[in-house]
Design a protein around this motif. Structure first.
Motif, mmCIF file in Angstrom:
data_model
loop_
_atom_site.group_PDB
_atom_site.id
_atom_site.type_symbol
_atom_site.label_atom_id
_atom_site.label_comp_id
_atom_site.label_asym_id
_atom_site.label_seq_id
_atom_site.Cartn_x
_atom_site.Cartn_y
_atom_site.Cartn_z
ATOM 1 N N GLU A 176 28.341 112.652 -32.465
ATOM 2 C CA GLU A 176 28.664 112.481 -33.877
ATOM 3 C C GLU A 176 28.197 113.656 -34.737
ATOM 4 O O GLU A 176 28.346 113.640 -35.955
ATOM 5 C CB GLU A 176 28.050 111.185 -34.402
ATOM 6 C CG GLU A 176 28.589 109.928 -33.708
ATOM 7 C CD GLU A 176 28.009 108.648 -34.292
ATOM 8 O OE1 GLU A 176 27.583 108.669 -35.460
ATOM 9 O OE2 GLU A 176 27.980 107.635 -33.572
ATOM 10 N N LEU A 177 27.640 114.693 -34.107
ATOM 11 C CA LEU A 177 27.088 115.825 -34.849
ATOM 12 C C LEU A 177 28.182 116.563 -35.618
ATOM 13 O O LEU A 177 29.221 116.910 -35.063
ATOM 14 C CB LEU A 177 26.389 116.787 -33.884
ATOM 15 C CG LEU A 177 25.572 117.909 -34.525
ATOM 16 C CD1 LEU A 177 24.393 117.335 -35.311
ATOM 17 C CD2 LEU A 177 25.076 118.875 -33.453
ATOM 18 N N GLU A 178 27.923 116.809 -36.917
ATOM 19 C CA GLU A 178 28.868 117.519 -37.773
ATOM 20 C C GLU A 178 28.342 118.878 -38.236
ATOM 21 O O GLU A 178 29.112 119.824 -38.382
ATOM 22 C CB GLU A 178 29.208 116.674 -39.005
ATOM 23 C CG GLU A 178 29.917 115.361 -38.682
ATOM 24 C CD GLU A 178 30.262 114.588 -39.942
ATOM 25 O OE1 GLU A 178 30.152 115.153 -41.045
ATOM 26 O OE2 GLU A 178 30.627 113.406 -39.820
ATOM 27 N N VAL A 179 27.029 118.965 -38.474
ATOM 28 C CA VAL A 179 26.442 120.181 -39.047
ATOM 29 C C VAL A 179 25.215 120.579 -38.240
ATOM 30 O O VAL A 179 24.317 119.764 -38.015
ATOM 31 C CB VAL A 179 26.052 119.958 -40.522
ATOM 32 C CG1 VAL A 179 25.397 121.211 -41.088
ATOM 33 C CG2 VAL A 179 27.277 119.579 -41.347
ATOM 34 N N LEU A 180 25.172 121.858 -37.825
ATOM 35 C CA LEU A 180 24.035 122.369 -37.061
ATOM 36 C C LEU A 180 23.573 123.683 -37.683
ATOM 37 O O LEU A 180 24.271 124.697 -37.610
ATOM 38 C CB LEU A 180 24.427 122.584 -35.603
ATOM 39 C CG LEU A 180 23.328 123.133 -34.677
ATOM 40 C CD1 LEU A 180 22.163 122.144 -34.593
ATOM 41 C CD2 LEU A 180 23.883 123.434 -33.287
ATOM 42 N N TYR A 181 22.400 123.658 -38.326
ATOM 43 C CA TYR A 181 21.786 124.859 -38.904
ATOM 44 C C TYR A 181 20.541 125.212 -38.093
ATOM 45 O O TYR A 181 19.537 124.503 -38.128
ATOM 46 C CB TYR A 181 21.353 124.609 -40.354
ATOM 47 C CG TYR A 181 22.465 124.565 -41.373
ATOM 48 C CD1 TYR A 181 23.197 125.705 -41.691
ATOM 49 C CD2 TYR A 181 22.768 123.383 -42.040
ATOM 50 C CE1 TYR A 181 24.210 125.663 -42.647
ATOM 51 C CE2 TYR A 181 23.778 123.332 -42.995
ATOM 52 C CZ TYR A 181 24.490 124.476 -43.289
ATOM 53 O OH TYR A 181 25.487 124.436 -44.232
ATOM 54 N N LEU A 182 20.605 126.320 -37.359
ATOM 55 C CA LEU A 182 19.444 126.774 -36.591
ATOM 56 C C LEU A 182 19.182 128.256 -36.828
ATOM 57 O O LEU A 182 18.645 128.943 -35.967
ATOM 58 C CB LEU A 182 19.665 126.527 -35.090
ATOM 59 C CG LEU A 182 19.772 125.072 -34.620
ATOM 60 C CD1 LEU A 182 20.002 125.009 -33.121
ATOM 61 C CD2 LEU A 182 18.520 124.288 -34.990
ATOM 62 N N GLY A 183 19.568 128.765 -37.996
ATOM 63 C CA GLY A 183 19.387 130.177 -38.286
ATOM 64 C C GLY A 183 17.927 130.515 -38.519
ATOM 65 O O GLY A 183 17.273 129.921 -39.352
#
Length: 491
Positions: free
Chosen positions: A271-278
């Motif tokens: 269900e993941l929509e947004v991934l921020y790993l910067g």
């Protein structure tokens, strides 16, 4: 022996009933008065009422249950909800609020309340919803909040709160939403927070929190659907248990001090929509399973040391993808031709890597693409497969903005307005407001010369990124201008 029955005279019974009714009525009246007095104390602590509603509407000539923003229980007439959100109110929150003993929902959000939260607020034991976001509250979070055993939603974000997150908040075993982002909180996150199994969203971004996240975090809070921890000083590894938070829709861990690789299990979050790993420290390859999450919209992993190649089929299973940001890594190989399948793509940022080969022709068919950053790779001539050379100009303009402002177009501060370009443009005359402080120091004896060079480079970058391709400077002129700036700097 015959039992004797003593009967009160009928008049005495009536008198006794009248006494009971009078006492009960008086008790109800007194408890109701405590609600009214608490509201009047709040009104007295409001120094500015932009709409004048409280001044005219909150009057003792009418029942407080009819006052603006007040909701009462129909059965016992006690105040159960108070909503004064977005009214332009200025003032402080008085301790008398604690007398609202039946209060279940308190919403003072989007106002200008300042000073500290009263410690007495922990006496509102029926509170389930607490909305204080977007105010100017200062001081520390009251430890007494830990007494609100029925609290389900706590929004204290976008204030000026300081100090630690109280350990007592670990006692909020009914809590579903904890929102404290954009404050000045310090210290570590209380470990007990991660034992609140009911938690669905943790929002602590933009504070000064440090420490590690427990590796078994999602074994303890499996219902989590939102994890917002960007812009802190958290360290250690990203918890390997994240895959056990099967309902996760958003992961935001950018700009911390995390090390190690991206847990492979993240690829199982359907269900993941947004991934921020910067950030700057993640290593290893990007788990290929991430490219199979069909719900993914934002894929943001810039400024790391990620290596390896991108799968040739990376966009075949990502119909909703809007942002791909992988700049400033160590990625190599060819840019996948399957990018043409990402028809919702608005931003494609692959600059500052080691990609080789030509740019896939299909990129030119992405009708919604607004931002394309491919500079500083080992790619062949952009025009060789149908991509016009003006993209090269635009990409290099954005690259200049990135280098000197030390920010990425996909940074969270540029979601919506402003964009990186408009932000730099608005500060163009005050270079120290946006330039990377490692590049320019006011104490430098050659500060004036360097400042002028930076201003010239930013002006050039803005010419490269003009809205219309026809208005952009050509690459030969870009090179000539940069040479002149370089000569001026070395004179």
């Amino acid at each position: 022996m015959e039992k004797k029955v003593f009967l009160l005279p009928f008049a005495s019974v009536i008198l006794l009933l009248h006494y009971w009714v009078t006492c009960l009525t008086l008790a109800v009246s007194l408890t109701n008065l405590s609600d009214e007095y608490a509201l009047l104390a709040l009104k007295a602590h409001i120094t500015y009422d932009s709409q004048g509603i409280l001044a005219t509407n909150w009057s003792s000539t009418t029942s407080y249950c009819n006052w603006f923003g007040v909701s009462c229980n129909a059965h016992h007439g006690r105040l159960t909800a108070l909503n004064l959100s977005n009214m332009g109110l200025e003032g402080t929150i008085p301790p008398q609020v604690s007398n609202l003993s039946f209060l279940a929902s308190l919403d003072l959000s989007d106002n200008y309340f300042h000073a500290s939260l009263p410690n007495e607020i922990g006496n509102c034991r029926q509170l389930r919803q607490l909305y204080f976001f977007n105010n100017e509250l200062t001081g520390s979070i009251p430890q007494s909040l830990g007494n609100l055993s029925k609290l389900e939603e706590s929004y204290l974000d976008s204030n000026h709160l300081t100090g630690d997150i109280p350990e007592e908040m670990s006692n909020l075993l009914s809590l579903k939403i904890l929102s404290l982002f954009v404050n000045n909180l310090t210290g570590s996150i209380p470990s007990g927070i991660f034992n609140i199994s009911s938690l669905q969203s943790i929002s602590l971004s933009a504070n000064d929190l440090y420490g590690n996240l427990p590796m078994d975090m999602c074994d303890r809070i499996p219902n989590l659907n939102g994890l917002y921890l960007s812009y802190n000083q958290l360290s250690g590894q990203i918890p390997t248990s994240l895959h056990n938070c099967a309902k996760l829709q958003l992961i935001s861990l950018s700009y911390n001090e995390f090390i190690g690789s991206i847990p492979k299990g993240i690829g199982n979050l359907s269900e993941l929509e947004v991934l921020y790993l910067g950030q700057k420290h993640l290593t290893g390859e990007i788990p290929e399973a991430l490219f199979n999450i069909s719900s993914l919209r934002i894929f943001d992993l810039p400024s790391n040391n990620l290596s390896g190649t991108l799968p040739s089929s990376m966009c075949c299973n990502l119909p909703s993808l809007e942002v791909i940001s992988l700049s400033w890594n160590q990625l190599k190989g060819k840019i996948p031709s399957s990018l043409s399948h990402c028809q919702e793509l608005r931003t494609l940022s692959l600059s500052f890597n080691q990609f080789t080969g030509s740019i896939p022709l299909g990129i030119g068919n992405l009708s919604k693409l607004e931002e394309l950053y491919l500079g500083i790779n080992n790619l062949t001539e952009y025009g060789s497969e149908g991509i016009v050379s003006t993209s090269d100009v635009y990409s290099n303009g954005i690259m200049l903005l990135e280098v000197f402002a030390r920010k990425k177009p996909t940074d969270e501060m540029f979601v919506g307005d402003p964009t990186l370009k408009s932000w730099v443009e608005s500060l163009a005359s005050t270079v120290m407001e946006f330039v990377d402080t490692n590049l320019l120091d006011k104490e430098d004896e050659h500060f004036a010369i360097k400042e002028n060079c930076v201003l010239c480079i930013m002006a050039l970058a803005l010419e490269c990124t003009a809205e219309s391709p026809e208005d952009r400077i050509n690459m030969r002129d870009v090179v000539a201008r940069l040479k002149k700036i370089r000569i001026k700097l070395l004179m």
